[in-house]
Motif scaffolding. Structure first.
Motif, mmCIF file in Angstrom:
data_model
loop_
_atom_site.group_PDB
_atom_site.id
_atom_site.type_symbol
_atom_site.label_atom_id
_atom_site.label_comp_id
_atom_site.label_asym_id
_atom_site.label_seq_id
_atom_site.Cartn_x
_atom_site.Cartn_y
_atom_site.Cartn_z
ATOM 1 N N ILE A 1 104.974 105.142 74.849
ATOM 2 C CA ILE A 1 103.698 104.749 74.259
ATOM 3 C C ILE A 1 103.448 103.254 74.412
ATOM 4 O O ILE A 1 102.301 102.812 74.555
ATOM 5 N N SER A 2 104.502 102.418 74.422
ATOM 6 C CA SER A 2 104.315 100.981 74.599
ATOM 7 C C SER A 2 103.773 100.661 75.987
ATOM 8 O O SER A 2 102.938 99.756 76.144
ATOM 9 N N LYS A 3 104.226 101.375 76.995
ATOM 10 C CA LYS A 3 103.724 101.148 78.358
ATOM 11 C C LYS A 3 102.323 101.707 78.542
ATOM 12 O O LYS A 3 101.551 101.211 79.368
ATOM 13 N N VAL A 4 101.965 102.751 77.782
ATOM 14 C CA VAL A 4 100.619 103.326 77.890
ATOM 15 C C VAL A 4 99.569 102.335 77.401
ATOM 16 O O VAL A 4 98.534 102.136 78.036
ATOM 17 N N VAL A 5 99.821 101.661 76.255
ATOM 18 C CA VAL A 5 98.826 100.750 75.694
ATOM 19 C C VAL A 5 98.720 99.459 76.500
ATOM 20 O O VAL A 5 97.750 98.705 76.331
ATOM 21 N N GLN A 6 99.690 99.174 77.383
ATOM 22 C CA GLN A 6 99.602 97.958 78.191
ATOM 23 C C GLN A 6 98.473 98.017 79.210
ATOM 24 O O GLN A 6 98.106 96.987 79.777
ATOM 25 N N SER A 7 97.914 99.211 79.438
ATOM 26 C CA SER A 7 96.774 99.340 80.347
ATOM 27 C C SER A 7 95.438 99.183 79.638
ATOM 28 O O SER A 7 94.388 99.275 80.274
ATOM 29 N N ALA A 8 95.448 98.928 78.330
ATOM 30 C CA ALA A 8 94.212 98.766 77.575
ATOM 31 C C ALA A 8 93.608 97.386 77.827
ATOM 32 O O ALA A 8 94.320 96.425 78.150
ATOM 33 N N PRO A 9 92.277 97.238 77.688
ATOM 34 C CA PRO A 9 91.646 95.931 77.880
ATOM 35 C C PRO A 9 92.159 94.907 76.877
ATOM 36 O O PRO A 9 92.339 95.212 75.701
ATOM 37 N N GLY A 10 92.422 93.693 77.340
ATOM 38 C CA GLY A 10 92.877 92.616 76.488
ATOM 39 C C GLY A 10 94.354 92.647 76.171
ATOM 40 O O GLY A 10 94.822 91.862 75.345
ATOM 41 N N VAL A 11 95.112 93.537 76.802
ATOM 42 C CA VAL A 11 96.541 93.669 76.524
ATOM 43 C C VAL A 11 97.324 93.229 77.755
ATOM 44 O O VAL A 11 97.025 93.632 78.876
ATOM 45 N N LEU A 12 98.323 92.383 77.532
ATOM 46 C CA LEU A 12 99.197 91.915 78.605
ATOM 47 C C LEU A 12 100.625 92.355 78.328
ATOM 48 O O LEU A 12 100.989 92.622 77.185
ATOM 49 N N SER A 13 101.421 92.433 79.357
ATOM 50 C CA SER A 13 102.832 92.773 79.222
ATOM 51 C C SER A 13 103.679 91.586 79.665
ATOM 52 O O SER A 13 103.251 90.760 80.465
ATOM 53 N N VAL A 14 104.880 91.499 79.137
ATOM 54 C CA VAL A 14 105.790 90.419 79.514
ATOM 55 C C VAL A 14 106.283 90.664 80.937
ATOM 56 O O VAL A 14 106.773 91.752 81.249
#
Length: 311
Positions: A153-166
């Motif tokens: 689920i953490s990787k799924v929300v990283q594709s949302a607008p305004g979300v960045l991943s480390v």
């Protein structure tokens, strides 16, 4: 000439037979059952109409508010439930299998109708339809089918607008609108959980494997702003995860062997009348055994379990 006519009549007789055999070919299907209740009082609703979206299957609830629809195609489906005096509800997508019936309970809210004086006036501005832009609703189908997310689920929300991943390998840190990884809040059935991943670093919540088993989730609401009152302590984002209820009919288990762990899912009634159910999972990593054979200096190991009892 007579020989040609004989073959012509044989061809005409063969066409409808072939078409009939194709029409009666069985299709893989399952059963969907559940209960429709009033959201405020919790009382069952009689005569509520339950429709399978993009299909002709439908059923009305009985005096106990229950329904059962047979012959539902296997795979992901959605229900639309409506009753007189209530607002219709479109359910989350759910998976239908042939191994066990799928349980989908629905709560309806009464439709408020206010009768009084009505004043009609023209506005100089063109009205636009408001749409919530700060909340993203994520279903189990999206969790399963998101490319590269590995049902995390953490990787799924990283594709949302305004979300960045480390930009670090195997990290699930979520950065929303420039905020820090420790400014996100996570809730499971309304209960706040401090971290969402294994091997989370101090001051953050991102590890390399999720604590929550997506097999037990019903839906996820991901807020990046305008948080509801019950989630007011969120700074950058709030993730509200809802677990599904257990199967009230019979025991259903699943053994899962992943790339780094092995798990067991349980879905069963724990009372004779099926009114009390249990759904849960247990997972354990086995990479430490492989690393020990390879004589690597680090031996990562993790275990997690979660369960829900509904009565």
């Amino acid at each position: 000439m007579m020989g040609l006519w004989k073959y012509y009549w044989m061809l005409l007789l063969a066409v409808p037979i072939a078409g009939y055999s194709q029409a009666v070919r069985p299709v893989s299907s399952g059963i969907v059952r559940g209960e429709v209740k009033d959201k405020n009082s919790g009382l069952p609703l009689t005569g509520a109409l339950v429709l399978v979206v993009n299909d002709t299957l439908r059923q009305q609830t009985g005096t106990d508010g229950r329904y059962e629809i047979k012959g539902v195609p296997t795979g992901y489906n959605t229900l639309y439930v409506d009753a007189e005096g209530y607002s219709g509800v479109l359910t989350e997508s759910f998976l239908v299998t042939t191994s066990a019936p799928t349980l989908v309970n629905v709560e309806l809210e009464k439709r408020m109708v206010t009768v009084g004086e009505v004043v009609v006036s023209a506005s100089p501005f063109r009205p636009t339809t408001e749409s919530p832009v700060s909340m993203r609703r994520i279903g189990t189908e999206e969790i399963d089918l998101t490319p590269g997310a590995n049902r995390d689920i953490s990787k799924v929300v990283q594709s949302a607008p305004g979300v960045l991943s480390v930009p670090t390998a195997n990290r699930n840190d979520v950065l929303v609108r420039g905020g820090g990884a420790n400014e996100n809040r996570y809730y499971l059935d309304g209960i706040e959980i401090p971290v969402l991943n294994h091997f989370a670093v101090q001051g953050g919540s991102g590890g390399n494997a999720s604590l929550v088993n997506p097999e037990l989730l019903k839906s996820v609401n991901f807020y990046t702003g305008a948080f509801p009152a019950q989630f007011s302590n969120g700074l950058s984002s709030v993730m509200d995860m809802q677990m599904r209820s257990g199967n009230p009919d019979r025991f259903h288990g699943k053994l899962i062997l992943g790339a780094s762990d092995v798990g067991l899912n349980v879905d069963t009634p724990i009372s004779s009348n099926g009114k009390t159910t249990l759904t849960g999972s247990f997972r354990r990593s086995y990479l430490q055994m492989l690393f020990k054979v390879l004589k690597l200096p680090f031996l990562p190991t993790y275990n997690d379990y979660q369960f829900k009892i509904n009565t």
